[in-house]
Scaffold this motif. Structure first.
Motif, mmCIF file in Angstrom:
data_model
loop_
_atom_site.group_PDB
_atom_site.id
_atom_site.type_symbol
_atom_site.label_atom_id
_atom_site.label_comp_id
_atom_site.label_asym_id
_atom_site.label_seq_id
_atom_site.Cartn_x
_atom_site.Cartn_y
_atom_site.Cartn_z
ATOM 1 N N CYS A 190 0.831 -1.202 0.000
ATOM 2 C CA CYS A 190 0.000 0.000 0.000
ATOM 3 C C CYS A 190 0.867 1.254 0.000
ATOM 4 O O CYS A 190 0.612 2.194 -0.756
ATOM 5 N N GLN A 245 2.321 1.825 -3.423
ATOM 6 C CA GLN A 245 1.355 2.423 -4.338
ATOM 7 C C GLN A 245 1.109 3.895 -4.016
ATOM 8 O O GLN A 245 0.952 4.726 -4.915
ATOM 9 N N ILE A 246 1.087 4.231 -2.725
ATOM 10 C CA ILE A 246 0.899 5.631 -2.324
ATOM 11 C C ILE A 246 2.061 6.489 -2.829
ATOM 12 O O ILE A 246 1.861 7.635 -3.249
ATOM 13 N N LYS A 263 -9.436 1.510 0.323
ATOM 14 C CA LYS A 263 -9.891 0.603 -0.734
ATOM 15 C C LYS A 263 -8.850 -0.489 -1.009
ATOM 16 O O LYS A 263 -9.204 -1.659 -1.199
ATOM 17 N N PHE A 264 -7.578 -0.099 -1.014
ATOM 18 C CA PHE A 264 -6.531 -1.084 -1.282
ATOM 19 C C PHE A 264 -6.483 -2.140 -0.177
ATOM 20 O O PHE A 264 -6.435 -3.343 -0.453
ATOM 21 N N GLU A 266 -8.661 7.558 0.992
ATOM 22 C CA GLU A 266 -9.641 6.718 0.299
ATOM 23 C C GLU A 266 -8.953 5.604 -0.480
ATOM 24 O O GLU A 266 -9.412 4.454 -0.478
ATOM 25 N N PHE A 267 -7.846 5.938 -1.134
ATOM 26 C CA PHE A 267 -7.096 4.933 -1.879
ATOM 27 C C PHE A 267 -6.591 3.840 -0.945
ATOM 28 O O PHE A 267 -6.725 2.640 -1.242
ATOM 29 N N GLU A 280 -7.917 11.947 -0.658
ATOM 30 C CA GLU A 280 -7.853 10.956 -1.740
ATOM 31 C C GLU A 280 -6.873 9.838 -1.422
ATOM 32 O O GLU A 280 -7.133 8.664 -1.735
ATOM 33 N N ILE A 329 1.352 7.785 -6.294
ATOM 34 C CA ILE A 329 0.284 8.777 -6.517
ATOM 35 C C ILE A 329 0.498 10.074 -5.737
ATOM 36 O O ILE A 329 -0.277 11.024 -5.898
#
Length: 248
Positions: free
Chosen positions: A23, A26-27, A46-47, A42-43, A39, A30
Motif C-alpha cells: 500500500c 502504491q501511495i 480501498k486497497f 480513500e485509496f 484521496e 500517486i
C-alpha cells in the motif's frame, strides 16, 4: 506485560505487513502535487480492503479515518483533508493493517514534487535514524540501545527527536508493551528477546522537539512551526534474527 509471539503468529503479522508495505509503495506513486490527503486515505482504505484486510486505525478510540496524514509541521495523527498538496510539501502517511486479527504498523514520509534541500535532508536523516535503531534491535540488547542510536544520529545531524510519541509493542492489539522511545541512554529498558514484536517510529523535527495538539484532539504539531518527518517499521525478534515485517 510483554506478550511474546510464536513464529506462526509472527508470520501472520508478516502477511499483514506485506499488504501494508505494498500500500505504501502504491501511495508513493500517486503522491504528487494536486492530490489531497483525503484521496490518499480513500485509496489506502480501498486497497487494504481489496486484500482481505481492514484498516485498524478507523474507529480506534473514535479516530475516523483509515490513515493518519501529517503535512509539513504536523508530527503525527493528522486528519486527511481535501486541500491539495503543493509542490514542496512533505506528508507522512501512517497506517495499521489488520489481517485475520493480526496487525502491522508502518508510517512513511513522502516529498511532494520538488522539495527543498532542508526537507530532503530531514527525510533522509529520519529514515536513516530508523535503520540505525533497527541495527540495535537484536536479542540481548535493550530498548535503550535502540533509542540511543536514534537520538545520537538525529542530533548529530541537527534535528530534535520527538518525546511525546513513541514506538510500542504490537500483536493482536495495536498498542502493547514494551514502550519504545527514540531518545535516552543506552543500556536501559527491557532486554530484547526472541518473540518480541514492536514498532520503531522516530519522528524528527527541524526545530524544537516539543509538540502542541490542535482543537480536534488528535493532530500533533511542532510547537515552532518547523518541519517534521517520520518513518516506521514493525519488527520481530526471532531465532533467525530480527525481521522487518512491514517491507516487501
Amino acid at each position: 506485560m510483554i506478550i511474546m509471539k510464536t513464529m506462526e503468529e509472527i508470520e501472520k503479522m508478516r502477511a499483514a505487513g506485506k499488504i501494508l508495505a505494498e500500500c505504501h509503495r502504491q501511495i508513493a506513486k500517486i503522491s504528487q502535487p494536486g492530490i489531497t490527503t483525503w484521496e490518499i486515505d480513500e485509496f489506502a482504505e480501498k486497497f487494504i480492503l481489496s486484500q482481505g484486510a481492514t484498516p485498524e486505525q478507523k474507529g480506534y478510540n473514535g479516530y475516523p479515518y483509515a490513515t493518519c496524514a501529517s503535512v509539513n509541521d504536523v508530527i503525527c495523527h493528522g486528519f486527511p483533508k481535501k486541500e491539495p498538496l503543493k509542490d514542496g510539501d512533505i506528508v507522512t502517511i501512517d497506517m495499521v493493517v489488520n489481517l485475520d486479527g493480526w496487525l502491522a504498523d508502518s508510517a512513511w514520509s513522502y516529498g511532494i514534487g520538488n522539495i527543498s534541500e532542508q526537507a530532503t535532508k530531514l527525510l533522509d536523516t529520519t529514515k536513516e535514524s530508523l535503520f540505525r535503531g533497527i541495527e540495535q534491535a537484536v536479542a540481548g540488547n535493550r530498548i535503550g540501545d535502540v533509542a540511543h542510536a536514534i537520538q545520537v544520529y538525529a542530533e548529530s545531524n541537527g534535528y530534535s527527536v520527538v518525546r511525546d510519541f513513541i514506538g510500542h509493542g504490537i500483536g493482536s492489539e495495536m498498542h502493547e508493551a514494551p514502550e519504545v522511545p527514540h531518545y535516552g541512554p543506552a543500556g536501559r529498558g527491557p532486554r530484547l528477546k526472541e518473540g518480541m514484536v514492536f514498532t520503531i517510529e522516530p519522528m524528527l523535527n527541524t526545530g524544537s522537539y516539543r509538540t502542541k495538539i490542535d482543537s480536534d484532539g488528535w493532530t500533533a504539531r511542532t510547537i515552532d512551526g518547523g518541519l517534521s518527518a517520520q518513518y516506521e517499521h514493525t519488527l520481530a525478534i526471532t531465532p533467525q534474527g530480527t525481521i522487518i515485517l512491514t517491507e516487501l
